[in-house]
Design a protein around this motif. Structure first.
Motif, PDB file in Angstrom:
ATOM      1  N   SER A  21      43.124  34.519  46.168  1.00  0.00           N
ATOM      2  CA  SER A  21      43.769  35.745  45.686  1.00  0.00           C
ATOM      3  C   SER A  21      44.269  35.517  44.276  1.00  0.00           C
ATOM      4  O   SER A  21      44.624  34.396  43.899  1.00  0.00           O
ATOM      5  CB  SER A  21      44.940  36.133  46.585  1.00  0.00           C
ATOM      6  OG  SER A  21      44.521  36.382  47.902  1.00  0.00           O
ATOM      7  N   SER A  30      44.421  47.921  36.556  1.00  0.00           N
ATOM      8  CA  SER A  30      43.429  48.809  37.176  1.00  0.00           C
ATOM      9  C   SER A  30      42.365  49.285  36.193  1.00  0.00           C
ATOM     10  O   SER A  30      41.375  49.883  36.611  1.00  0.00           O
ATOM     11  CB  SER A  30      44.130  50.017  37.814  1.00  0.00           C
ATOM     12  OG  SER A  30      44.836  50.745  36.834  1.00  0.00           O
ATOM     13  N   GLY A  55      35.707  48.721  40.843  1.00  0.00           N
ATOM     14  CA  GLY A  55      35.167  47.985  41.984  1.00  0.00           C
ATOM     15  C   GLY A  55      33.738  48.345  42.332  1.00  0.00           C
ATOM     16  O   GLY A  55      33.174  47.783  43.278  1.00  0.00           O
ATOM     17  N   SER A  71      36.311  41.113  45.319  1.00  0.00           N
ATOM     18  CA  SER A  71      36.823  42.449  45.623  1.00  0.00           C
ATOM     19  C   SER A  71      38.170  42.618  44.933  1.00  0.00           C
ATOM     20  O   SER A  71      38.724  41.645  44.406  1.00  0.00           O
ATOM     21  CB  SER A  71      36.962  42.663  47.137  1.00  0.00           C
ATOM     22  OG  SER A  71      37.880  41.735  47.696  1.00  0.00           O
ATOM     23  N   ARG A  72      38.675  43.839  44.945  1.00  0.00           N
ATOM     24  CA  ARG A  72      39.973  44.084  44.315  1.00  0.00           C
ATOM     25  C   ARG A  72      40.696  45.211  45.035  1.00  0.00           C
ATOM     26  O   ARG A  72      40.070  46.073  45.662  1.00  0.00           O
ATOM     27  CB  ARG A  72      39.805  44.418  42.826  1.00  0.00           C
ATOM     28  CG  ARG A  72      39.131  45.739  42.541  1.00  0.00           C
ATOM     29  CD  ARG A  72      38.809  45.876  41.041  1.00  0.00           C
ATOM     30  NE  ARG A  72      40.011  45.884  40.219  1.00  0.00           N
ATOM     31  CZ  ARG A  72      40.011  45.631  38.908  1.00  0.00           C
ATOM     32  NH1 ARG A  72      38.882  45.324  38.290  1.00  0.00           N
ATOM     33  NH2 ARG A  72      41.136  45.660  38.217  1.00  0.00           N
ATOM     34  N   ASP A  73      42.024  45.181  44.900  1.00  0.00           N
ATOM     35  CA  ASP A  73      42.879  46.235  45.419  1.00  0.00           C
ATOM     36  C   ASP A  73      43.784  46.650  44.269  1.00  0.00           C
ATOM     37  O   ASP A  73      44.773  45.952  43.967  1.00  0.00           O
ATOM     38  CB  ASP A  73      43.681  45.726  46.617  1.00  0.00           C
ATOM     39  CG  ASP A  73      44.506  46.816  47.274  1.00  0.00           C
ATOM     40  OD1 ASP A  73      44.820  47.816  46.613  1.00  0.00           O
ATOM     41  OD2 ASP A  73      44.846  46.653  48.456  1.00  0.00           O
ATOM     42  N   ASN A  74      43.460  47.748  43.623  1.00  0.00           N
ATOM     43  CA  ASN A  74      44.229  48.160  42.447  1.00  0.00           C
ATOM     44  C   ASN A  74      45.657  48.593  42.813  1.00  0.00           C
ATOM     45  O   ASN A  74      46.557  48.512  41.981  1.00  0.00           O
ATOM     46  CB  ASN A  74      43.507  49.276  41.710  1.00  0.00           C
ATOM     47  CG  ASN A  74      42.299  48.756  40.932  1.00  0.00           C
ATOM     48  OD1 ASN A  74      42.168  47.551  40.689  1.00  0.00           O
ATOM     49  ND2 ASN A  74      41.409  49.650  40.546  1.00  0.00           N
ATOM     50  N   ALA A  75      45.852  49.032  44.040  1.00  0.00           N
ATOM     51  CA  ALA A  75      47.201  49.408  44.464  1.00  0.00           C
ATOM     52  C   ALA A  75      48.108  48.182  44.560  1.00  0.00           C
ATOM     53  O   ALA A  75      49.329  48.295  44.422  1.00  0.00           O
ATOM     54  CB  ALA A  75      47.144  50.133  45.795  1.00  0.00           C
ATOM     55  N   LYS A  76      47.500  47.036  44.811  1.00  0.00           N
ATOM     56  CA  LYS A  76      48.267  45.795  44.932  1.00  0.00           C
ATOM     57  C   LYS A  76      48.138  44.899  43.709  1.00  0.00           C
ATOM     58  O   LYS A  76      48.656  43.781  43.700  1.00  0.00           O
ATOM     59  CB  LYS A  76      47.807  45.025  46.173  1.00  0.00           C
ATOM     60  CG  LYS A  76      48.082  45.735  47.490  1.00  0.00           C
ATOM     61  CD  LYS A  76      47.651  44.894  48.670  1.00  0.00           C
ATOM     62  CE  LYS A  76      47.972  45.582  49.992  1.00  0.00           C
ATOM     63  NZ  LYS A  76      47.541  44.767  51.159  1.00  0.00           N
ATOM     64  N   THR A  78      45.693  43.126  42.724  1.00  0.00           N
ATOM     65  CA  THR A  78      45.187  41.853  43.215  1.00  0.00           C
ATOM     66  C   THR A  78      43.661  41.869  43.260  1.00  0.00           C
ATOM     67  O   THR A  78      43.052  42.878  43.629  1.00  0.00           O
ATOM     68  CB  THR A  78      45.739  41.556  44.624  1.00  0.00           C
ATOM     69  OG1 THR A  78      47.168  41.533  44.562  1.00  0.00           O
ATOM     70  CG2 THR A  78      45.254  40.199  45.121  1.00  0.00           C
ATOM     71  N   TYR A  80      40.345  39.406  44.710  1.00  0.00           N
ATOM     72  CA  TYR A  80      40.077  38.398  45.719  1.00  0.00           C
ATOM     73  C   TYR A  80      38.712  37.760  45.496  1.00  0.00           C
ATOM     74  O   TYR A  80      37.815  38.348  44.907  1.00  0.00           O
ATOM     75  CB  TYR A  80      40.091  39.033  47.115  1.00  0.00           C
ATOM     76  CG  TYR A  80      41.355  39.771  47.447  1.00  0.00           C
ATOM     77  CD1 TYR A  80      41.444  41.158  47.274  1.00  0.00           C
ATOM     78  CD2 TYR A  80      42.478  39.106  47.918  1.00  0.00           C
ATOM     79  CE1 TYR A  80      42.603  41.854  47.578  1.00  0.00           C
ATOM     80  CE2 TYR A  80      43.649  39.789  48.219  1.00  0.00           C
ATOM     81  CZ  TYR A  80      43.696  41.152  48.042  1.00  0.00           C
ATOM     82  OH  TYR A  80      44.856  41.839  48.338  1.00  0.00           O
TER      83      TYR A  80
END
Length: 125
Positions: A21, A30, A55, A71-76, A78, A80
């Motif tokens: 992470s 983002s 993404g 992968s990514r989580d723009n809300a977090k 972060t 991965y």
């Protein structure tokens, strides 16, 4: 300014899996392409994977295609790196990076403006 902090590295046997992470702080995560690189002792830093800001586009180095997934989580804020079927040659320090604006390439270290401190991944045979 951005700060990137990697986590999830460790020691794993060949054939095993790890998930790295990278948590980002600061503005504009983002809107940035994010990348993973790795560096083994005595070797140059090597491109592993990159993901576009949305993404929808993902790119991989030849040595990890089919085994690693970015992968990514723009809300977090972060990104991965899921690493499967690990091999001893995957042993390296893994770095997360955030791109420079207006770059058209993604696989070179000069494409990136911010770097994390790295996390060690060791794969035993």
């Amino acid at each position: 300014q951005m700060q990137l902090v990697e986590s999830g590295g460790g020691l794993v046997q060949a054939g095993g899996s790890l998930r790295l992470s990278c948590a980002a702080s600061g503005r504009s995560f983002s809107s940035r392409t994010m990348g993973w690189f790795r560096q083994a002792p005595g070797k140059e830093r090597e491109f592993v994977a990159a993901i576009s800001w949305s993404g929808d586009r993902r790119y991989y180095g030849d040595s990890v295609k089919g085994r690693f997934t970015i992968s990514r989580d723009n809300a977090k804020n972060t990104v991965y790196l899921q690493m499967n079927s690990l091999k001893p040659e995957d042993t390296a320090v893994y770095y997360c990076a955030a791109d420079r604006p207006y770059r058209s390439t993604f696989a070179y270290t000069e494409d990136y403006a911010y770097w994390g401190q790295g996390t060690q991944v060791t794969v035993s045979s």
